[in-house]
Design a protein around this motif. Structure first.
Motif, mmCIF file in Angstrom:
data_model
loop_
_atom_site.group_PDB
_atom_site.id
_atom_site.type_symbol
_atom_site.label_atom_id
_atom_site.label_comp_id
_atom_site.label_asym_id
_atom_site.label_seq_id
_atom_site.Cartn_x
_atom_site.Cartn_y
_atom_site.Cartn_z
ATOM 1 N N TYR A 49 0.860 -1.176 0.127
ATOM 2 C CA TYR A 49 -0.083 0.097 -0.084
ATOM 3 C C TYR A 49 0.859 1.415 -0.125
ATOM 4 O O TYR A 49 1.962 1.296 0.422
ATOM 5 N N TRP A 50 0.464 2.455 -0.549
ATOM 6 C CA TRP A 50 1.049 3.548 -0.423
ATOM 7 C C TRP A 50 0.659 4.452 0.580
ATOM 8 O O TRP A 50 -0.405 4.861 1.072
ATOM 9 N N ARG A 51 1.634 4.773 1.414
ATOM 10 C CA ARG A 51 1.548 5.970 2.276
ATOM 11 C C ARG A 51 3.018 6.446 2.346
ATOM 12 O O ARG A 51 4.000 6.055 3.093
ATOM 13 N N ARG A 52 3.214 7.814 1.744
ATOM 14 C CA ARG A 52 4.492 8.294 1.658
ATOM 15 C C ARG A 52 5.435 7.421 1.029
ATOM 16 O O ARG A 52 6.633 7.357 1.602
ATOM 17 N N GLY A 53 5.214 6.519 0.230
ATOM 18 C CA GLY A 53 6.147 5.451 -0.308
ATOM 19 C C GLY A 53 5.431 4.128 -0.124
ATOM 20 O O GLY A 53 4.292 4.047 0.509
#
Length: 147
Positions: A49-53
């Motif tokens: 998943y994406w979360r600041r990268g």
């Protein structure tokens, strides 16, 4: 949705996007919410998943999970001892009602010996000598468990 393989050290485990993992696979937090633990088994898949990268979360098989171990009286005693150690000032040796900051290394009373100092006691008036609030037939309670 197809799982894309992702090389993780020496093994290849399937990688899924958020909300696309098959039923029966859960993260550690989801297992804990159900009252389960991974039981020493390795993850069978992972979420990407994406979360600041890009980040990854391991997925465990619910069928292999075991119930969470209950808290025994010995474990409760050890946790109470750990809390008492964190609330005991190493300089004066008194058990305080708050945790001792590791950055300072001692309680606020050892920082400023002035009684009733508004900066150290947060504006509280100087407290008199402690009185015995417990009835004579009741043993004294530790500060951290006092009601």
């Amino acid at each position: 949705m197809q799982a894309e393989p992702y090389e993780n050290d020496s093994t290849v485990i399937p990688t899924y996007r958020r909300k696309c993992a098959p039923e029966g696979l859960c993260t550690r937090r989801q297992l804990r919410k159900r009252g389960l633990r991974p039981n020493g088994h390795d993850p069978v898949a992972q979420l990407r998943y994406w979360r600041r990268g890009w980040r990854y979360a391991y997925l465990y098989d619910v069928a292999l999970a075991a119930p969470v171990r209950p808290m025994t009286p010995g474990r409760w005693r050890s946790i109470a001892a750990m809390f008492a150690a964190r609330m005991t000032c190493p300089q004066c040796g008194e058990l305080r009602e708050e945790f001792i900051a590791t950055s300072v290394g001692h309680c606020t009373h050892c920082t400023c010996p002035e009684i009733g100092c508004p900066q150290c006691d947060f504006g509280l008036p100087a407290s008199p000598e402690p009185t015995h609030e417990n009835p004579p037939d009741e043993p004294p309670r530790p500060l951290m468990m006092a009601a």
